[in-house]
Motif scaffolding. Structure first.
Motif, PDB file in Angstrom:
ATOM      1  N   ASP A 214      -2.078 -18.117  28.437  1.00  0.00           N
ATOM      2  CA  ASP A 214      -3.052 -18.207  28.067  1.00  0.00           C
ATOM      3  C   ASP A 214      -3.945 -16.558  28.416  1.00  0.00           C
ATOM      4  O   ASP A 214      -4.628 -16.089  28.127  1.00  0.00           O
ATOM      5  N   PHE A 215      -2.837 -15.952  29.031  1.00  0.00           N
ATOM      6  CA  PHE A 215      -2.759 -14.605  29.533  1.00  0.00           C
ATOM      7  C   PHE A 215      -2.335 -13.581  28.400  1.00  0.00           C
ATOM      8  O   PHE A 215      -3.302 -12.760  28.332  1.00  0.00           O
ATOM      9  N   ILE A 216      -1.578 -13.926  27.580  1.00  0.00           N
ATOM     10  CA  ILE A 216      -1.439 -13.411  26.384  1.00  0.00           C
ATOM     11  C   ILE A 216      -3.033 -13.531  25.287  1.00  0.00           C
ATOM     12  O   ILE A 216      -3.426 -12.348  24.722  1.00  0.00           O
ATOM     13  N   GLU A 217      -3.220 -14.330  25.338  1.00  0.00           N
ATOM     14  CA  GLU A 217      -4.365 -14.234  24.202  1.00  0.00           C
ATOM     15  C   GLU A 217      -5.196 -13.863  24.977  1.00  0.00           C
ATOM     16  O   GLU A 217      -6.678 -12.863  24.608  1.00  0.00           O
ATOM     17  N   GLN A 218      -5.745 -13.666  26.405  1.00  0.00           N
ATOM     18  CA  GLN A 218      -6.829 -12.784  26.857  1.00  0.00           C
ATOM     19  C   GLN A 218      -6.549 -11.131  26.181  1.00  0.00           C
ATOM     20  O   GLN A 218      -7.023 -10.566  26.044  1.00  0.00           O
ATOM     21  N   LEU A 219      -5.057 -10.631  26.337  1.00  0.00           N
ATOM     22  CA  LEU A 219      -4.757  -9.726  26.243  1.00  0.00           C
ATOM     23  C   LEU A 219      -5.351  -9.249  24.915  1.00  0.00           C
ATOM     24  O   LEU A 219      -5.405  -8.666  24.097  1.00  0.00           O
ATOM     25  N   ASN A 220      -5.285 -10.305  23.597  1.00  0.00           N
ATOM     26  CA  ASN A 220      -4.758 -10.504  22.699  1.00  0.00           C
ATOM     27  C   ASN A 220      -6.979 -10.371  22.146  1.00  0.00           C
ATOM     28  O   ASN A 220      -6.814 -10.003  20.829  1.00  0.00           O
ATOM     29  N   GLN A 221      -7.426 -10.387  22.947  1.00  0.00           N
ATOM     30  CA  GLN A 221      -9.074 -10.345  22.627  1.00  0.00           C
ATOM     31  C   GLN A 221      -9.394  -9.366  23.499  1.00  0.00           C
ATOM     32  O   GLN A 221     -11.159  -8.379  23.185  1.00  0.00           O
ATOM     33  N   THR A 222      -9.217  -8.740  23.784  1.00  0.00           N
ATOM     34  CA  THR A 222      -9.432  -7.265  24.345  1.00  0.00           C
ATOM     35  C   THR A 222      -9.826  -6.435  23.134  1.00  0.00           C
ATOM     36  O   THR A 222      -9.385  -6.404  22.467  1.00  0.00           O
ATOM     37  N   ASP A 223     -10.642  -4.973  23.405  1.00  0.00           N
ATOM     38  CA  ASP A 223     -11.072  -4.618  22.212  1.00  0.00           C
ATOM     39  C   ASP A 223     -10.755  -3.774  21.366  1.00  0.00           C
ATOM     40  O   ASP A 223     -10.270  -3.450  20.264  1.00  0.00           O
ATOM     41  N   ALA A 224     -10.134  -3.073  22.388  1.00  0.00           N
ATOM     42  CA  ALA A 224      -9.124  -1.954  21.629  1.00  0.00           C
ATOM     43  C   ALA A 224      -8.133  -2.251  21.548  1.00  0.00           C
ATOM     44  O   ALA A 224      -7.332  -1.038  20.020  1.00  0.00           O
ATOM     45  N   TRP A 225      -7.748  -3.788  21.704  1.00  0.00           N
ATOM     46  CA  TRP A 225      -6.407  -4.479  21.043  1.00  0.00           C
ATOM     47  C   TRP A 225      -6.225  -4.371  19.189  1.00  0.00           C
ATOM     48  O   TRP A 225      -5.631  -4.324  18.538  1.00  0.00           O
ATOM     49  N   ARG A 226      -7.849  -5.057  19.735  1.00  0.00           N
ATOM     50  CA  ARG A 226      -8.390  -5.678  18.413  1.00  0.00           C
ATOM     51  C   ARG A 226      -8.410  -4.773  17.444  1.00  0.00           C
ATOM     52  O   ARG A 226      -7.945  -4.510  16.471  1.00  0.00           O
ATOM     53  N   ASP A 227      -8.830  -3.454  17.648  1.00  0.00           N
ATOM     54  CA  ASP A 227      -9.189  -2.184  16.492  1.00  0.00           C
ATOM     55  C   ASP A 227      -8.196  -1.713  16.768  1.00  0.00           C
ATOM     56  O   ASP A 227      -7.916  -1.096  15.324  1.00  0.00           O
ATOM     57  N   LEU A 228      -7.106  -1.555  17.245  1.00  0.00           N
ATOM     58  CA  LEU A 228      -5.359  -1.302  16.800  1.00  0.00           C
ATOM     59  C   LEU A 228      -4.713  -1.695  16.351  1.00  0.00           C
ATOM     60  O   LEU A 228      -4.213  -1.583  14.612  1.00  0.00           O
ATOM     61  N   PHE A 229      -4.753  -3.436  16.239  1.00  0.00           N
ATOM     62  CA  PHE A 229      -4.527  -4.280  15.634  1.00  0.00           C
ATOM     63  C   PHE A 229      -4.424  -4.891  13.708  1.00  0.00           C
ATOM     64  O   PHE A 229      -3.992  -4.270  12.696  1.00  0.00           O
ATOM     65  N   GLY A 230      -6.482  -4.562  14.359  1.00  0.00           N
ATOM     66  CA  GLY A 230      -6.778  -5.742  13.179  1.00  0.00           C
ATOM     67  C   GLY A 230      -6.877  -6.627  12.849  1.00  0.00           C
ATOM     68  O   GLY A 230      -7.381  -7.285  14.487  1.00  0.00           O
ATOM     69  N   LYS A 231      -7.480  -7.595  12.641  1.00  0.00           N
ATOM     70  CA  LYS A 231      -8.420  -9.204  12.371  1.00  0.00           C
ATOM     71  C   LYS A 231      -7.411 -10.125  13.147  1.00  0.00           C
ATOM     72  O   LYS A 231      -5.758 -10.008  12.914  1.00  0.00           O
ATOM     73  N   ALA A 232      -7.434 -10.450  13.894  1.00  0.00           N
ATOM     74  CA  ALA A 232      -6.908 -11.387  13.878  1.00  0.00           C
ATOM     75  C   ALA A 232      -6.333 -12.544  13.410  1.00  0.00           C
ATOM     76  O   ALA A 232      -6.556 -12.590  12.216  1.00  0.00           O
ATOM     77  N   SER A 233      -4.265 -12.402  13.536  1.00  0.00           N
ATOM     78  CA  SER A 233      -4.257 -13.278  12.894  1.00  0.00           C
ATOM     79  C   SER A 233      -3.841 -14.712  12.707  1.00  0.00           C
ATOM     80  O   SER A 233      -3.770 -15.080  13.769  1.00  0.00           O
ATOM     81  N   ALA A 234      -4.030 -15.217  12.111  1.00  0.00           N
ATOM     82  CA  ALA A 234      -4.016 -16.640  11.404  1.00  0.00           C
ATOM     83  C   ALA A 234      -3.198 -17.123  12.155  1.00  0.00           C
ATOM     84  O   ALA A 234      -3.044 -19.163  12.532  1.00  0.00           O
ATOM     85  N   ARG A 235      -1.743 -16.723  11.917  1.00  0.00           N
ATOM     86  CA  ARG A 235      -0.318 -16.680  12.310  1.00  0.00           C
ATOM     87  C   ARG A 235      -0.127 -17.019  13.644  1.00  0.00           C
ATOM     88  O   ARG A 235       1.321 -16.508  14.450  1.00  0.00           O
ATOM     89  N   ILE A 236      -1.145 -15.943  14.550  1.00  0.00           N
ATOM     90  CA  ILE A 236      -1.245 -15.756  16.090  1.00  0.00           C
ATOM     91  C   ILE A 236       0.287 -14.766  16.050  1.00  0.00           C
ATOM     92  O   ILE A 236       1.306 -13.933  17.487  1.00  0.00           O
ATOM     93  N   ARG A 237       0.739 -13.865  14.546  1.00  0.00           N
ATOM     94  CA  ARG A 237       1.456 -12.668  14.739  1.00  0.00           C
ATOM     95  C   ARG A 237       1.032 -11.671  15.903  1.00  0.00           C
ATOM     96  O   ARG A 237       1.896 -10.886  16.761  1.00  0.00           O
ATOM     97  N   ASP A 238      -0.628 -11.406  16.293  1.00  0.00           N
ATOM     98  CA  ASP A 238      -0.335 -10.298  17.645  1.00  0.00           C
ATOM     99  C   ASP A 238      -0.154 -10.835  18.595  1.00  0.00           C
ATOM    100  O   ASP A 238       0.403 -10.281  19.223  1.00  0.00           O
ATOM    101  N   HIS A 239      -0.582 -11.861  18.884  1.00  0.00           N
ATOM    102  CA  HIS A 239      -0.298 -12.896  20.095  1.00  0.00           C
ATOM    103  C   HIS A 239       1.659 -13.157  20.437  1.00  0.00           C
ATOM    104  O   HIS A 239       1.508 -12.044  20.928  1.00  0.00           O
ATOM    105  N   GLU A 240       2.059 -13.035  19.426  1.00  0.00           N
ATOM    106  CA  GLU A 240       3.700 -12.812  19.424  1.00  0.00           C
ATOM    107  C   GLU A 240       4.442 -11.346  19.794  1.00  0.00           C
ATOM    108  O   GLU A 240       5.280 -11.032  20.422  1.00  0.00           O
ATOM    109  N   LEU A 241       3.286 -10.626  18.993  1.00  0.00           N
ATOM    110  CA  LEU A 241       3.303  -9.231  19.102  1.00  0.00           C
ATOM    111  C   LEU A 241       3.703  -8.362  20.983  1.00  0.00           C
ATOM    112  O   LEU A 241       3.985  -7.821  21.182  1.00  0.00           O
ATOM    113  N   ILE A 242       2.102  -9.088  21.554  1.00  0.00           N
ATOM    114  CA  ILE A 242       2.254  -8.423  22.934  1.00  0.00           C
ATOM    115  C   ILE A 242       2.716  -9.057  24.316  1.00  0.00           C
ATOM    116  O   ILE A 242       3.717  -8.324  24.762  1.00  0.00           O
TER     117      ILE A 242
END
Length: 289
Positions: free
Chosen positions: A130-158
């Protein structure tokens, strides 16, 4: 989904489901069979994806039927269907957890193929995820990573970034096993993970401000290299421990990305112990210079 319901109406045998009984709270996690259970739930409720669940991809005898329009014999046949459940009991030991993970991988042969991290999120759900998902929603991270990954690869990277920031000295192959162990050990989201999460957010804010949203992207392909992003974030987080404002950050990120040794360690055999150590070392040295 239609064919599964049809099989039950015909009295045909169907594959069973596998459940994992958690030792911590006795919850039952669905290891295999989620689509079958959701299909049953949707058919009984009469809705799927916001539309009426009406059988179409079936034989003529069942064409157009919903649960409400089944005749008495058909409804009795469905309600009386047997679905076998195999329950795996966990004791919290690494050996049993690894065995369950391997069973999940072997069962994961039909339907949508799950990634290693999707399995990990299912088996180690809780405060850390749940905490990793909160970090995944932060604005700066979304701008750097791009659109959310349907297969949660952004979550895994964090998760990879936080795990290597905290436990790089414990890293060993395979990466999957390292992240599984970290997720199990820190499932309750202890204070050290929370502190690392705050540094992650500060690092993203600073990199976005100083280097822009394309800081991590390859100039030729405009794609992210996961190993490069992870190493730069870890190096930035380490520097932020003692220096709240890293001077010439944009140049340092560019120099890291252009370093041939860093490129080698992030494009070939990236999960090898030596490659992980080398890219973290180079990124840290340039960030600290």
């Amino acid at each position: 989904m239609d064919r599964f319901i049809e099989s039950l109406l015909l009295g045909y045998p169907v594959p069973g489901i596998f459940l994992v009984k958690q030792s911590s709270d006795n919850r039952m996690l669905v290891l295999d069979g989620q689509q079958r259970l959701i299909t049953l739930q949707s058919f009984y409720e009469g809705l799927h994806a916001g539309r009426e669940f009406r059988l179409t991809n079936v034989g003529d005898d069942f064409q157009g039927l919903t649960y409400k329009t089944l005749d008495e014999a058909q409804r009795f046949q469905l309600d009386d269907s047997f679905l076998q459940a195999t329950i795996l009991q966990t004791d919290g030991s690494p050996q049993v957890d690894e065995a369950i993970y391997q069973i999940f991988e072997r069962l994961n042969s039909g339907g949508t193929q799950l990634t290693a991290h999707e399995i990990r999120v299912a088996l180690y759900s809780g405060p850390l995820v749940d905490f990793i998902e909160q970090l995944n929603q932060t604005d700066a991270w979304r701008d750097l990573f791009g659109k959310a990954s349907a297969r949660i690869r952004d979550h895994e990277l964090i998760l990879r970034t936080v795990a290597l920031y905290l436990d790089a000295d414990k890293y060993s192959k395979p990466l999957k096993g390292f992240l599984n162990g970290f997720s199990k050990e820190n499932r309750t989201n202890p204070p050290r993970v929370q502190a690392a999460g705050l540094l992650f957010k500060r690092a993203c804010d600073l990199i976005l401000r100083e280097a822009g949203p394309s800081a991590f992207k390859n100039t030729h392909t405009n794609q992210l290299n996961i190993a490069q992003v992870e190493a730069i974030l870890v190096a930035t987080m380490r520097r932020l421990e003692t220096d709240p404002e890293i001077r010439e950050l944009s140049d340092k990120v560019a120099n890291i990305m252009a370093h041939q040794g860093f490129i080698n360690a992030t494009t070939r055999f990236t999960a090898d112990v030596d490659a992980v150590a080398e890219r973290l070392r180079i990124a840290h040295e340039i960030m600290d210079s």
